[in-house]
Design a protein around this motif. Structure first.
Motif, mmCIF file in Angstrom:
data_model
loop_
_atom_site.group_PDB
_atom_site.id
_atom_site.type_symbol
_atom_site.label_atom_id
_atom_site.label_comp_id
_atom_site.label_asym_id
_atom_site.label_seq_id
_atom_site.Cartn_x
_atom_site.Cartn_y
_atom_site.Cartn_z
ATOM 1 N N ALA A 199 28.148 20.658 83.195
ATOM 2 C CA ALA A 199 26.858 20.131 82.710
ATOM 3 C C ALA A 199 26.938 19.414 81.360
ATOM 4 N N ALA A 200 28.031 19.657 80.610
ATOM 5 C CA ALA A 200 28.137 19.001 79.301
ATOM 6 C C ALA A 200 28.971 17.728 79.372
ATOM 7 N N GLY A 201 29.495 17.408 80.556
ATOM 8 C CA GLY A 201 30.329 16.216 80.700
ATOM 9 C C GLY A 201 29.498 14.939 80.752
ATOM 10 N N ARG A 202 30.199 13.797 80.768
ATOM 11 C CA ARG A 202 29.488 12.499 80.845
ATOM 12 C C ARG A 202 28.567 12.466 82.059
ATOM 13 N N MET A 203 29.121 12.837 83.232
ATOM 14 C CA MET A 203 28.293 12.821 84.440
ATOM 15 C C MET A 203 27.351 14.017 84.484
ATOM 16 N N GLY A 204 27.803 15.174 83.992
ATOM 17 C CA GLY A 204 26.965 16.377 84.004
ATOM 18 C C GLY A 204 25.630 16.142 83.320
ATOM 19 N N ARG A 205 25.673 15.491 82.166
ATOM 20 C CA ARG A 205 24.421 15.228 81.430
ATOM 21 C C ARG A 205 23.511 14.285 82.225
ATOM 22 N N ALA A 243 22.926 25.516 84.588
ATOM 23 C CA ALA A 243 23.887 24.530 84.088
ATOM 24 C C ALA A 243 25.157 25.302 83.729
ATOM 25 N N VAL A 244 26.269 24.896 84.351
ATOM 26 C CA VAL A 244 27.514 25.661 84.213
ATOM 27 C C VAL A 244 28.571 24.826 83.504
ATOM 28 N N GLU A 245 29.301 25.452 82.592
ATOM 29 C CA GLU A 245 30.454 24.803 81.958
ATOM 30 C C GLU A 245 31.661 25.722 82.084
ATOM 31 N N ARG A 246 32.827 25.204 81.724
ATOM 32 C CA ARG A 246 34.052 26.011 81.855
ATOM 33 C C ARG A 246 34.073 27.120 80.803
ATOM 34 N N PRO A 247 34.703 28.246 81.177
ATOM 35 C CA PRO A 247 34.828 29.324 80.198
ATOM 36 C C PRO A 247 35.511 28.786 78.935
ATOM 37 N N THR A 275 33.442 17.431 88.241
ATOM 38 C CA THR A 275 34.281 18.111 87.243
ATOM 39 C C THR A 275 35.740 17.687 87.393
ATOM 40 N N THR A 276 36.600 18.632 87.763
ATOM 41 C CA THR A 276 38.022 18.335 87.958
ATOM 42 C C THR A 276 38.438 18.865 89.333
ATOM 43 N N PRO A 277 39.525 18.333 89.920
ATOM 44 C CA PRO A 277 39.903 18.755 91.274
ATOM 45 C C PRO A 277 40.071 20.267 91.431
ATOM 46 N N GLY A 286 31.340 14.944 93.512
ATOM 47 C CA GLY A 286 31.622 13.589 93.024
ATOM 48 C C GLY A 286 32.968 13.503 92.340
ATOM 49 N N THR A 287 33.608 14.657 92.139
ATOM 50 C CA THR A 287 34.916 14.715 91.459
ATOM 51 C C THR A 287 35.915 13.804 92.164
ATOM 52 N N THR A 288 36.707 13.075 91.394
ATOM 53 C CA THR A 288 37.727 12.210 91.995
ATOM 54 C C THR A 288 39.124 12.716 91.625
ATOM 55 N N SER A 290 31.942 12.181 97.917
ATOM 56 C CA SER A 290 32.169 10.738 97.851
ATOM 57 C C SER A 290 32.764 10.371 96.509
ATOM 58 N N GLY A 291 33.743 9.481 96.538
ATOM 59 C CA GLY A 291 34.335 8.959 95.303
ATOM 60 C C GLY A 291 33.361 8.055 94.585
ATOM 61 N N ASN A 292 32.275 7.729 95.237
ATOM 62 C CA ASN A 292 31.235 6.929 94.579
ATOM 63 C C ASN A 292 29.908 7.181 95.281
ATOM 64 N N MET A 293 28.907 7.546 94.514
ATOM 65 C CA MET A 293 27.624 7.952 95.090
ATOM 66 C C MET A 293 26.596 6.819 95.072
ATOM 67 N N SER A 294 27.018 5.596 94.755
ATOM 68 C CA SER A 294 26.012 4.520 94.674
ATOM 69 C C SER A 294 25.821 3.842 96.030
ATOM 70 N N VAL A 335 40.590 9.736 83.422
ATOM 71 C CA VAL A 335 41.900 10.398 83.458
ATOM 72 C C VAL A 335 42.666 10.203 84.772
ATOM 73 N N ASP A 336 42.008 9.696 85.836
ATOM 74 C CA ASP A 336 42.740 9.535 87.090
ATOM 75 C C ASP A 336 42.790 8.057 87.497
ATOM 76 N N ALA A 337 43.837 7.709 88.239
ATOM 77 C CA ALA A 337 43.986 6.331 88.714
ATOM 78 C C ALA A 337 44.777 6.327 90.017
ATOM 79 N N LEU A 394 23.178 5.869 88.096
ATOM 80 C CA LEU A 394 23.001 5.622 89.532
ATOM 81 C C LEU A 394 23.862 6.566 90.367
ATOM 82 N N PHE A 395 25.015 7.011 89.827
ATOM 83 C CA PHE A 395 25.835 7.990 90.551
ATOM 84 C C PHE A 395 25.106 9.336 90.600
ATOM 85 N N ALA A 396 24.455 9.677 89.492
ATOM 86 C CA ALA A 396 23.735 10.955 89.417
ATOM 87 C C ALA A 396 22.545 10.939 90.377
HETATM 88 P P1 NAD Z 1 33.957 14.588 81.782
HETATM 89 O O1 NAD Z 1 35.317 15.029 81.352
HETATM 90 O O2 NAD Z 1 33.063 13.917 80.780
HETATM 91 O O3 NAD Z 1 33.149 15.854 82.383
HETATM 92 C C1 NAD Z 1 33.717 16.865 83.152
HETATM 93 C C2 NAD Z 1 33.066 18.168 82.719
HETATM 94 O O4 NAD Z 1 33.462 19.205 83.609
HETATM 95 C C3 NAD Z 1 33.482 18.603 81.300
HETATM 96 O O5 NAD Z 1 32.338 18.884 80.512
HETATM 97 C C4 NAD Z 1 34.310 19.855 81.552
HETATM 98 O O6 NAD Z 1 34.231 20.820 80.512
HETATM 99 C C5 NAD Z 1 33.655 20.363 82.832
HETATM 100 N N1 NAD Z 1 34.514 21.309 83.566
HETATM 101 C C6 NAD Z 1 35.835 21.237 83.806
HETATM 102 N N2 NAD Z 1 36.255 22.334 84.464
HETATM 103 C C7 NAD Z 1 35.160 23.123 84.642
HETATM 104 C C8 NAD Z 1 34.947 24.386 85.232
HETATM 105 N N3 NAD Z 1 35.945 25.088 85.787
HETATM 106 N N4 NAD Z 1 33.689 24.896 85.223
HETATM 107 C C9 NAD Z 1 32.645 24.205 84.686
HETATM 108 N N5 NAD Z 1 32.815 23.005 84.083
HETATM 109 C C10 NAD Z 1 34.047 22.465 84.071
HETATM 110 O O7 NAD Z 1 34.203 13.645 83.034
HETATM 111 P P2 NAD Z 1 33.148 12.648 83.737
HETATM 112 O O8 NAD Z 1 33.340 11.264 83.234
HETATM 113 O O9 NAD Z 1 31.793 13.261 83.727
HETATM 114 O O10 NAD Z 1 33.729 12.646 85.229
HETATM 115 C C11 NAD Z 1 33.833 13.834 85.988
HETATM 116 C C12 NAD Z 1 34.360 13.496 87.370
HETATM 117 O O11 NAD Z 1 33.397 12.728 88.094
HETATM 118 C C13 NAD Z 1 35.649 12.655 87.361
HETATM 119 O O12 NAD Z 1 36.466 13.088 88.429
HETATM 120 C C14 NAD Z 1 35.120 11.253 87.619
HETATM 121 O O13 NAD Z 1 36.080 10.391 88.153
HETATM 122 C C15 NAD Z 1 34.028 11.552 88.599
HETATM 123 N N6 NAD Z 1 33.014 10.495 88.792
HETATM 124 C C16 NAD Z 1 32.563 10.327 90.063
HETATM 125 C C17 NAD Z 1 31.572 9.409 90.340
HETATM 126 C C18 NAD Z 1 31.048 9.300 91.747
HETATM 127 O O14 NAD Z 1 30.072 8.561 91.995
HETATM 128 N N7 NAD Z 1 31.621 10.042 92.691
HETATM 129 C C19 NAD Z 1 31.013 8.654 89.289
HETATM 130 C C20 NAD Z 1 31.469 8.868 87.999
HETATM 131 C C21 NAD Z 1 32.481 9.812 87.744
#
Ligand code: NAD
Length: 268
Positions: A8-14, A31-35, A75-77, A97-99, A121-125, A159-161, A237-239
């Protein structure tokens, strides 16, 4: 619908917290974040640039899922795999939405999808999913004397490519040709590579600045070129797409679904 945002504190989480706030019929259940995150205990609304909403960021995903209808996960894979198991256990839909997911992550999601609905989906738009449908069609129409290259650019923090969207577009191109992307993809070129191998699907990755997401699929033949492209200007738009997927998941049978299913694009 009671929705949990993980990461929830990440770029997409917000963005997701904001999208849930703005969606009629949806409420932010948790709203959940990592320990260990410095954001634990903070108000999720304030973090998202909204008025305080009294939803405190927690690391207790299991309790959060037990009192919700669906989870929104960017979040992360490895975290996504753990959340898939928890969502299946709680019997709630999992919107992913994680990629950067590798075959082992995808296999774990497939296993969890036997117990609950997962929309990944790798993209939600809408635009990108429509683009994927067009790419599939063009690729099926043109022969392998047309080379396919996918060019993407994202912000410097990614971080991924190649991007999840680039892979999604590559998969669409491969489906159009009835080939397996894993066998045809060329994701890196460096040094003396030799001539391009016919039938391959190439990727080129650019990183820099604040770019939200640019994608271009190039079909190149002898003397002509066809280019299909998409530009994302705002990650909200992804959110919004993820919230739409959560609403669509209501009452769905267990299974692995795509954004094309949500948007009704499969018939294209
Ligand atoms: P980010 O690093 O800003 O946010 C990820 C958040 O997840 C961080 O706040 C991190 O602390 C949190 N997190 C990690 N492990 C966790 C856990 N175990 N429990 C709870 N929280 C945890 O990254 P971002 O830019 O928000 O992107 C996140 C992912 O979404 C990436 O894989 C990115 O490629 C993907 N993404 C997908 C789309 C789509 O449409 N599918 C669009 C944009 C981004």
């Amino acid at each position: 619908m009671r929705l949990v945002v993980v990461g929830a504190a990440g770029r997409m989480g917000r963005m997701l917290v904001k999208a849930v706030h703005e969606a009629p019929g949806c409420v932010l259940a948790a709203a959940v974040e990592r320990p260990g995150s410095a954001m634990l205990g903070q108000d999720a609304g304030l973090l998202a640039g909204l008025p305080a909403n009294k939803v405190t960021v927690t690391d207790d995903a299991a309790s959060a899922f037990a009192a919700a209808d669906a989870v929104l996960d960017f979040t992360t894979p490895d975290s996504t795999v753990a959340f898939a198991a928890l969502a299946a256990q709680a019997g709630i839909a999992h919107i992913v939405g994680t990629t950067g997911l590798e075959p082992r992550h995808l296999a774990a999601l497939e296993a969890a999808a036997s117990r609950t609905a997962i929309i990944r989906s790798g993209n939600m738009s809408l635009g990108v999913n429509l683009l994927a449908a067009l790419v599939r069609k063009v690729s099926a129409t043109l022969g392998t004397d047309w080379d396919i290259e996918i060019v993407e650019m994202h912000h410097r923090m990614k971080v991924d490519a190649p991007s999840g969207t680039a892979v999604l577009l590559g998969e669409a191109a491969a489906q159009g040709r009835a080939v397996d992307l894993a066998e045809k993809r060329v994701a890196v070129r460096d040094g003396h590579t030799g001539a391009r191998e016919p039938g391959t699907i190439g990727f080129a990755t650019l990183r820099g600045g604040t770019v939200v997401g640019d994608h271009k699929v190039v079909f190149a033949s002898m003397g002509e070129r066809l280019e299909l492209s998409h530009i994302a200007e705002d990650r909200s738009l992804f959110a919004q797409g993820a919230v739409k997927a959560a609403l669509w998941s209501k009452g769905r049978a267990p299974g692995l679904y795509s954004m094309a299913d949500v948007l009704g694009l499969d018939a294209l």
